[in-house]
Structure formats: C-alpha cells, structure tokens
Design an enzyme around this catalytic site. Structure first.
Site, PDB file in Angstrom:
ATOM      1  N   GLY A   6      -0.632  -3.611  11.056  1.00  0.00           N
ATOM      2  CA  GLY A   6      -0.228  -2.701  12.138  1.00  0.00           C
ATOM      3  C   GLY A   6      -0.101  -3.448  13.452  1.00  0.00           C
ATOM      4  O   GLY A   6      -0.562  -3.006  14.491  1.00  0.00           O
ATOM      5  N   ARG A   9       2.415  -2.598  17.467  1.00  0.00           N
ATOM      6  CA  ARG A   9       2.168  -1.767  18.664  1.00  0.00           C
ATOM      7  C   ARG A   9       0.667  -1.515  18.819  1.00  0.00           C
ATOM      8  O   ARG A   9      -0.139  -1.903  17.961  1.00  0.00           O
ATOM      9  CB  ARG A   9       2.939  -0.444  18.598  1.00  0.00           C
ATOM     10  CG  ARG A   9       2.538   0.481  17.477  1.00  0.00           C
ATOM     11  CD  ARG A   9       3.447   1.716  17.442  1.00  0.00           C
ATOM     12  NE  ARG A   9       3.242   2.510  16.243  1.00  0.00           N
ATOM     13  CZ  ARG A   9       2.497   3.616  16.182  1.00  0.00           C
ATOM     14  NH1 ARG A   9       1.902   4.071  17.265  1.00  0.00           N
ATOM     15  NH2 ARG A   9       2.359   4.279  15.044  1.00  0.00           N
ATOM     16  N   ASP A  55       3.388  -3.048   4.408  1.00  0.00           N
ATOM     17  CA  ASP A  55       2.913  -1.664   4.380  1.00  0.00           C
ATOM     18  C   ASP A  55       1.623  -1.675   3.573  1.00  0.00           C
ATOM     19  O   ASP A  55       1.639  -1.980   2.370  1.00  0.00           O
ATOM     20  CB  ASP A  55       3.978  -0.779   3.716  1.00  0.00           C
ATOM     21  CG  ASP A  55       3.572   0.686   3.700  1.00  0.00           C
ATOM     22  OD1 ASP A  55       2.372   0.995   3.825  1.00  0.00           O
ATOM     23  OD2 ASP A  55       4.474   1.525   3.557  1.00  0.00           O
ATOM     24  N   TYR A 148      -9.957  11.594   9.483  1.00  0.00           N
ATOM     25  CA  TYR A 148     -10.117  10.278  10.121  1.00  0.00           C
ATOM     26  C   TYR A 148     -11.578   9.832  10.075  1.00  0.00           C
ATOM     27  O   TYR A 148     -11.888   8.684   9.723  1.00  0.00           O
ATOM     28  CB  TYR A 148      -9.625  10.412  11.562  1.00  0.00           C
ATOM     29  CG  TYR A 148      -9.655   9.157  12.397  1.00  0.00           C
ATOM     30  CD1 TYR A 148      -8.616   8.237  12.341  1.00  0.00           C
ATOM     31  CD2 TYR A 148     -10.707   8.912  13.275  1.00  0.00           C
ATOM     32  CE1 TYR A 148      -8.626   7.103  13.133  1.00  0.00           C
ATOM     33  CE2 TYR A 148     -10.727   7.775  14.077  1.00  0.00           C
ATOM     34  CZ  TYR A 148      -9.684   6.876  14.002  1.00  0.00           C
ATOM     35  OH  TYR A 148      -9.699   5.746  14.802  1.00  0.00           O
ATOM     36  N   THR A 150     -14.055  10.767   8.095  1.00  0.00           N
ATOM     37  CA  THR A 150     -14.525  10.473   6.736  1.00  0.00           C
ATOM     38  C   THR A 150     -14.015   9.109   6.295  1.00  0.00           C
ATOM     39  O   THR A 150     -14.750   8.317   5.686  1.00  0.00           O
ATOM     40  CB  THR A 150     -14.044  11.574   5.760  1.00  0.00           C
ATOM     41  OG1 THR A 150     -14.549  12.824   6.218  1.00  0.00           O
ATOM     42  CG2 THR A 150     -14.542  11.325   4.358  1.00  0.00           C
ATOM     43  N   ALA A 151     -12.760   8.820   6.630  1.00  0.00           N
ATOM     44  CA  ALA A 151     -12.185   7.522   6.241  1.00  0.00           C
ATOM     45  C   ALA A 151     -12.909   6.373   6.951  1.00  0.00           C
ATOM     46  O   ALA A 151     -13.213   5.338   6.339  1.00  0.00           O
ATOM     47  CB  ALA A 151     -10.697   7.500   6.563  1.00  0.00           C
ATOM     48  N   LYS A 152     -13.213   6.541   8.230  1.00  0.00           N
ATOM     49  CA  LYS A 152     -13.872   5.455   8.961  1.00  0.00           C
ATOM     50  C   LYS A 152     -15.336   5.301   8.527  1.00  0.00           C
ATOM     51  O   LYS A 152     -15.863   4.185   8.475  1.00  0.00           O
ATOM     52  CB  LYS A 152     -13.784   5.692  10.475  1.00  0.00           C
ATOM     53  CG  LYS A 152     -12.363   5.626  11.043  1.00  0.00           C
ATOM     54  CD  LYS A 152     -11.700   4.263  10.875  1.00  0.00           C
ATOM     55  CE  LYS A 152     -10.406   4.147  11.697  1.00  0.00           C
ATOM     56  NZ  LYS A 152      -9.702   2.881  11.491  1.00  0.00           N
TER      57      LYS A 152
END
Ligand code: NAP
Length: 223
Positions: A6, A9, A55, A148, A150-152
């Site tokens: 990523g 940007r 990706d 977000y 939960t993912a982190k």
C-alpha cells in the site's frame, strides 16, 4: 532492501520516502502499477525507490513478487482497508467483516509467509505489522469499528506468533500504531510524516531491538 505494501498513498508512501532517505533500497508496491510508478516518479532524488504491482488479497501476485525479489531486509505490512466507524458489533455486516479480515489480517499473513525466507536470509530481518490502537483489547469497549478492530487485534496476535517462531533467526517482528494520522483513512489527525516515523522506527531497529511488541512512537503500548 525494504518492501512496503500500500505504498502509493497515505502512510505507505511516506514510509517509502523515509526509508529511502535512510539509504535503503525500497520496493514501493501498490495494487495499481501506474500509481506505484507515479509515486516513485514523485520521489525522484530521494534515493533508490522502485515500483511494483502488488495486491495483498492475491496469493499469486504475492508469490510472483517474492520470486522476483532476490533479498529483503524489511517488510512493512502497511496496506489496509475499511475503518468501519459506521458499524457496531451487534449489527455489523459480517461479509464486510470478512472482507476486512481478508485484507487487514490475511493479507499481512500471506506476505509474512511468502517473505519469511527472505527475512531469515537477511540475518537482520525486520517485519513490521502496521496495526492500530483500535485493535488494542484494552480499548474495545464502544463496540465501534468491529471489522477493523477485530482484524487489528488478530494482527497483533499474529505479530506475537511470528516473533516467537522467528526468534533466534535475526528477524525482529513488531506491531506498530502510527497514531491518528491525516490520511484518507484517518480523515484528520497528525501530519503523515509523524505517523510514518512511528512505523520507520521499527524498520530500523538495531539487532538488540525488541521483538513481539506493540509500539507507538518507539514506546510500548497496551495490547
Ligand atoms: P489509506 O490512506 O487508506 O491507505 C491505505 C493503503 O492500503 C492504500 O495505499 C491502498 O491502496 C492500500 N491497500 C488497500 N487494500 C490493498 C490491497 N488489497 N493490496 C494492496 N494495497 C492495498 O490508509 P493509511 O491511513 O495510510 O493507513 C496505513 C496503515 O496505517 C493501515 O494499516 C492502517 O490501518 C494504519 N493506521 C492508520 C491510522 C490513521 O489514522 N491514518 C491510525 C492507525 C493505524 P489503494 O490506493 O490501491 O487503495
């Protein structure tokens, strides 16, 4: 040699710039090859920055780049999606939660699996999972940003496990929160250069640096 996901940007592009200024060769990767190339062009004169398409949702893409990259000292799992401030845990759209997990957790996990051999071979590997205070289990009492957060939270668990597995092999693995930062995702907050510095700190740790920790601005924060 460093690789940033990523990278075209937000915090990613600034992490690339700061690593290049620290005299690292940097692979600036992005889902869109042209945007990666444009970001690299804007950095002309800052150091050795190279563009690549990547990706992190696509395992084949990752495998192709892992083959193309002969060595790697620093991997920054920066890419992420969907800070879902409009959702609450009880009513969350679980398909959206699943998409969030696929990029924000499994994307970083796929990258770690593909590039662990490179980091091991470096002898001084650094794996930085860009996490968030929103994934701190001590800070989850509002029920907001369920996908977000939960993912982190899970990403932080992954950091602990990878650090344990790679202990003794010269690879330091840490989670870093950049702090609330003025990117598209942050929508406000501190300057991007400051948030990026928080991440770059963990990329440039010396061999006696910590592993398996969670940091912001070089200081340990609560899981
Ligand atoms: P951002 O401005 O929204 O940028 C997100 C980046 O991730 C973009 O470059 C995006 O690429 C990329 N990306 C998303 N899905 C991808 C995929 N499948 N494959 C490859 N790249 C993908 O966000 P940011 O604020 O810079 O966030 C960077 C990191 O910091 C994230 O991990 C975020 O969770 C964390 N963080 C940010 C803040 C904050 O306040 N900003 C606070 C805490 C933590 P495209 O351009 O192709 O969409």
């Amino acid at each position: 040699m460093a690789l940033v996901t990523g990278g075209a940007r937000g915090l990613g592009v600034e992490v690339c710039r700061q690593l290049a200024r620290a005299r690292m060769t940097v692979w600036l990767t992005a889902r869109d090859e042209e945007r990666a190339a444009a970001a690299v062009a804007e950095m002309a004169g800052e150091g050795d920055v190279r563009a690549a398409r990547l990706d992190i949702d696509d395992a084949e893409d990752i495998a192709t780049l892992a083959e193309r990259t002969p060595k790697l000292d620093v991997l920054v799992n920066n890419a992420a999606i969907d800070y879902d401030t409009d959702q609450h845990a009880l009513t969350a759209d679980l398909d959206r939660v699943r998409r969030d997990l696929d990029t924000n957790l499994f994307g970083a996990w796929r990258m770690a699996q593909a590039f662990a051999p490179h980091l091991r071979a470096s002898g001084h590997g650094r794996l930085v999972n860009v996490s968030s205070g929103a994934g701190s289990i001590t800070d989850m009492q509002s029920g907001r940003t369920p996908a977000y957060s939960t993912a982190k939270l899970a990403l932080n668990g992954l950091t602990r496990m990878l650090a344990a597995e790679l202990r003794g092999e010269g690879v330091l693995v840490n989670s870093v929160c950049p702090g609330w930062t003025a990117t598209d995702m942050g929508g406000g907050g501190r300057p991007v250069a400051e948030g990026a510095r928080s991440i770059v700190w963990a990329c440039l740790l010396d061999d006696h640096g910590p592993s398996g920790g969670f940091f912001r601005d070089g200081r340990e924060i609560a899981w």
